[in-house]
Design a protein around this motif. Structure first.
Motif: not given
Length: 376
Positions: A223-228, A233-239
């Motif tokens: 996660r840190d590697t991608v964030s750099e 960073f966007c997240y789509q959770p379930f409803f």
């Protein structure tokens, strides 16, 4: 039934007017607004399969194209024969082909040269080499048509892609790529490699990029590697249809937009929403199966008994191939209502939607409601 067949395909659902805007500030709005301010920014979009990411991307593409001097291109890599075998260079080549399509009618000789070159790199070409008569024909493999680990971001590909971006930008303005389909990559290392090569090369050409990634990224060591390497960073959770009234109403409105009044009895609607777990894809699948069961039974309205059969069929398919260790995890969550994703089994259950993650109104994990009856 035709209405829900269209709904299963997000692009067809939007064209048919079936799109229903979900409650709250959605990813589609955040992404569109950020790109309006920073057209060359980079975004990572994560979320479970079936959470509605593709629909969000397609609507975002429409919204971005309404912004002056910005042109968004939706690119779905799932048509690639085997997404798991995608290597460095493939995404850049696919993006280059999209630009070539926009420029195909250009009368500029240089642009036509770039178009020929990107197509040669993508699909391969034959070259006659005159060393000694008779000449020798050498076949060069294509980055897209011939799967090979030898490909990468070479200088020639970068030069051609950059020239295509420059030529396209002069006509269409700032280019933004919305790349869908990589959420089907279970191997996080492959995705990280693509971010470090293709995503970086596409972004370095001065284009904006939104890329859908695998859910495992958020729980792994990467996660840190991608964030750099990416700006947002966007997240789509379930409803969370059990605890959020707006989410529940959203699912009700989806049915209203696609069916005639009283076609599905009220108790069946309530059960459909509950057993979907707030997963849009599972919601559509349960409705389709319920309609099929209704038709086969000779009735003309969907009732609770048809839904029960649909849930039984869905839950049996979901649990097929689940190991004893994974079954124990599911039973433990039902008993204790505690789940901390750490192991390979935990991640597999999340990816397969046997365990669902919610973030609004609060963060929680739950076993998919449709499979609970079989487990208990």
């Amino acid at each position: 039934m035709a209405a829900f067949e269209g709904a299963a395909n997000p692009s067809e659902a939007i064209k048919s007017g079936y799109y229903v805007h979900a409650p709250g500030k959605l990813l589609v709005d955040n992404i569109s607004n950020r790109i309006a301010l920073r057209p060359s920014s980079s975004h990572l979009l994560l979320g479970g399969i079936g959470s509605g990411k593709t629909t969000q991307l397609l609507v975002a593409c429409q919204q971005i194209n309404e912004i002056e001097d910005i042109h968004a291109i939706y690119l779905d890599v799932s048509f690639y024969p085997d997404v798991s075998k995608i290597t460095s260079g493939v995404l850049t080549t696919m993006a280059g082909l999209q630009l070539a399509e926009l420029l195909k009618d250009s009368e500029d000789e240089n642009i036509q040269k770039y178009i020929r070159e990107i197509r040669e790199l993508a699909y391969g070409y034959e070259e006659n080499i005159f060393i000694n008569l008779p000449f020798k024909t050498v076949k060069h493999k294509g980055i897209i048509t011939d799967i090979s680990e030898l490909y990468g971001i070479n200088i020639r590909l970068l030069e051609i892609f950059n020239n295509l971006v420059k030529a396209t930008s002069e006509i269409y303005g700032n280019i933004v790529f919305l790349i869908d389909g990589l959420d089907r990559l279970y191997d996080s290392k492959t995705f990280i490699q693509l971010v470090s090569t293709d995503v970086k090369s596409i972004s370095s050409a001065g284009t904006g990029i939104v890329v859908v990634g695998p859910l495992t990224i958020i729980y792994g060591d990467y996660r840190d590697t991608v964030s750099e390497q990416l700006d947002y960073f966007c997240y789509q959770p379930f409803f969370d249809v059990e605890n959020d009234s707006e989410s529940y109403s959203f699912f009700e409105n989806i049915i209203k937009a696609r069916t005639s009044e009283n076609f599905i009895e009220e108790s069946a609607i309530q059960s459909l929403i509950y057993f979907s777990g707030g997963v849009l894809r599972d919601f559509i699948n349960l409705i389709q199966t319920s309609i099929e069961e209704t038709y086969l039974s000779g009735e003309d309205e969907v009732r609770e008994k048809q839904l029960v059969k649909a849930v039984e069929s869905f839950s049996s398919n979901q649990l097929r191939g689940v190991s004893d260790a994974e079954l124990n995890i599911l039973k433990q969550i039902i008993k204790q209502e505690i789940f901390i994703p750490r192991t390979e089994e935990d991640l597999r259950l999340l990816v397969r939607r046997l365990i669902l993650e919610y973030r609004d109104p609060k963060i929680r994990y739950a076993v998919h409601p449709a499979i609970k009856p079989l487990l208990t």
